[in-house]
Design an enzyme around this catalytic site. Structure first.
Site, mmCIF file in Angstrom:
data_model
loop_
_atom_site.group_PDB
_atom_site.id
_atom_site.type_symbol
_atom_site.label_atom_id
_atom_site.label_comp_id
_atom_site.label_asym_id
_atom_site.label_seq_id
_atom_site.Cartn_x
_atom_site.Cartn_y
_atom_site.Cartn_z
ATOM 1 N N CYS A 149 0.836 -1.201 0.000
ATOM 2 C CA CYS A 149 0.000 0.000 0.000
ATOM 3 C C CYS A 149 0.876 1.259 0.000
ATOM 4 C CB CYS A 149 -0.979 -0.028 1.168
ATOM 5 S SG CYS A 149 -2.385 1.092 0.932
ATOM 6 N N HIS B 116 -3.563 -5.351 1.033
ATOM 7 C CA HIS B 116 -3.424 -5.750 2.430
ATOM 8 C C HIS B 116 -3.859 -7.210 2.545
ATOM 9 C CE1 HIS B 116 -2.665 -1.715 3.892
ATOM 10 N NE2 HIS B 116 -3.681 -1.272 3.178
#
Length: 496
Positions: free
Chosen positions: A336, A435
């Protein structure tokens, strides 16, 4: 089944163990045949999770829902505050961001009115579907300057008609003052809601506190419902990164040493919970350049403020240490915000994150990132590289990352909706927006494969879902041994 009164755990302060106790009670109630659900009206955390509907809630409530055996829903955490600086937070309402506010603006205006109705409506919807609701407060219930705008502590308990248990951390010291002060500083109508005191994180022989228990009960005129010993051998995902400072920060022989860069605005550090339990791995968190140099694999995690963290990495020498580790043949993985940081530049022309319009990044991947105002939040199935096995992950990010002009398109993952994700440079340098990618055993095996010769002995693969359920059961067993469960059931079976 008998309808039970809501049960609420509030605290004498932050990090006293409210979340863990609430998680354990969710598991106990499920084991005892009830259909519980967690609820925290307002959560401040950088650790969040995407629901099946593609909405966002605090990770602690997702963990509590898992312990209760139900899917997470934003009604369990209608207001999530995600700090983006010392004084500002992104406000996520019912799973969707509605803007950034500074602390004064939030607590003095918004918190008083328009959010309270949303919070109460979420609780009402939840209480119609589940029995009982296990509520959690936030921080200390004794912050007198915030009581008029309270959404999450005693005003929520009053609305819910909850039986309130006050949790205190005896390991900090001053437990008598913190408990007595917390009770006595409440308004009379709120003080009456506190039905029990729970002493948490006790070390040593509990019999030594029997007199202390009697003294507290006499002082406060409230029963002590449990004295819960400190534990180290039960592993539950924790709510915030306070716990990271307690982890070991050094390399070990006979294992693959994995260093997670300790960012100031690190988010979703539970991405590494599965990897941390892998017997082949020693995982530690650090922003020390010498400790990073000892790692075989460096992971740059998610960040709520990518540009601020990138600026700090360049200032404190960590950026140079990561680049040097790559040159030495170490593996670098970005997730991310960490993926964004691995590229050539991060641009924020519209000030989505703040006042920094652009920064050169680490240059490890031939990508560029532009921050965008719309947040992407969704669960996702994917396959990585040319593998056929389907994996699971979720996206929570703002920004668009693309290869720079002239660079080869080389995605790390292929998503089930037809999109590609991330960038793969080689087996030791890659980034992704996903994630939870490290919750997939096949990806962990791939990441560790270059270091197979450093691993001592053979290791059985870890069934992480079974492992997590075992930990919830261990937590429930621990609480059953040390709390007066019949008294708690009596409290939530009564309307008094």
């Amino acid at each position: 089944m008998t309808k039970l009164r809501p049960l609420m755990f509030v605290g004498t302060g932050s990090d006293v163990g409210k979340s863990i106790i609430a998680t354990g009670m969710c598991r106990i109630l499920r084991q005892d045949g009830y259909h519980p659900a967690p609820f925290k009206a307002q959560n401040m955390a950088l650790n969040s999770f995407a629901t099946p509907e593609g909405l966002e809630l605090g990770r602690a409530q997702a963990v509590q829902a898992e312990a209760a055996g139900i899917p997470p829903h934003t009604d369990m955490n209608p207001v999530l505050l995600k700090p983006s600086s010392e004084r500002r937070s992104q406000i996520v309402l019912n799973g969707k961001p509605i803007g950034d506010k500074d602390a004064y603006e939030y607590f003095r205006t918004i918190g008083r009115g328009e959010l309270k109705a949303e919070v109460q409506a979420a609780f009402d919807r939840l209480s119609q579907r589940y029995n009982p609701i296990v509520l959690e407060g936030a921080g200390s219930i004794s912050e007198l300057n915030l009581q008029s705008s309270d959404l999450v502590n005693m005003s929520m308990a009053e609305y819910a008609g909850a039986a309130v248990i006050l949790v205190a951390d005896i390991d900090r010291g001053g437990v008598f003052a913190s408990v007595y002060g917390s009770v006595m500083l409440q308004k009379p109508e709120h003080r009456r809601l506190i039905k029990g005191i729970l002493i948490n994180k006790f070390r040593g022989d509990i019999r030594l506190f029997e007199e202390g228990k009697r003294m507290l009960e006499k002082l406060c005129q409230i029963p002590v419902v449990g004295i819960v010993p400190y534990f180290r051998d039960i592993h539950i995902e924790e709510e915030d990164s306070v716990a990271l400072s307690k982890r070991e920060m050094y390399a070990r022989e006979g294992k693959v040493n994995v260093a997670v860069v300790l960012l100031r605005y690190l988010s979703n550090y539970t991405d590494f919970a599965r990897l941390e339990q892998d017997p082949r791995v020693h995982l530690y968190y650090t922003n020390n350049v010498d400790e990073l140099s000892e790692a075989d694999i460096i992971i740059i995690p998610g960040s709520k403020s990518t540009l601020s963290d990138l600026y700090e990495l360049r200032r404190n020498g960590v950026a140079q240490a990561i680049i040097r580790a790559r040159r030495e043949g170490k593996s670098i993985l970005g997730i991310c915000g960490g993926y964004q940081i691995m590229g050539r530049e991060v641009c924020d022309p519209n000030g989505v994150e703040g006042d920094i319009p652009r920064l050169p990044a680490l240059g490890l991947l031939p990508t560029t990132t532009t921050m965008a105002g719309e947040k992407i939040t969704r669960q996702m199935r994917f396959r990585f590289l040319d593998r056929s096995e389907e994996c699971l992950g979720y996206e929570i990010h703002m920004g668009r990352t693309e290869p720079v002009e002239g660079a080869e398109v080389s995605p790390l993952a292929h998503l089930s909706d037809g999109r590609d994700d991330g960038y793969w440079l080689d087996d030791r340098c890659m980034g992704t927006y996903l994630h939870g990618i490290l919750d997939n055993p096949s990806f962990i095996d791939y990441l560790l494969a270059p270091y197979a010769d450093r691993i001592d002995g053979s290791h059985e693969p870890l069934d992480y879902e079974a492992y997590k359920n075992q930990q919830y059961d261990l937590l429930a067993d621990h609480l059953r041994q040390h709390i007066d469960l019949p008294l708690i059931y009596q409290l939530i079976s009564s309307d008094d």
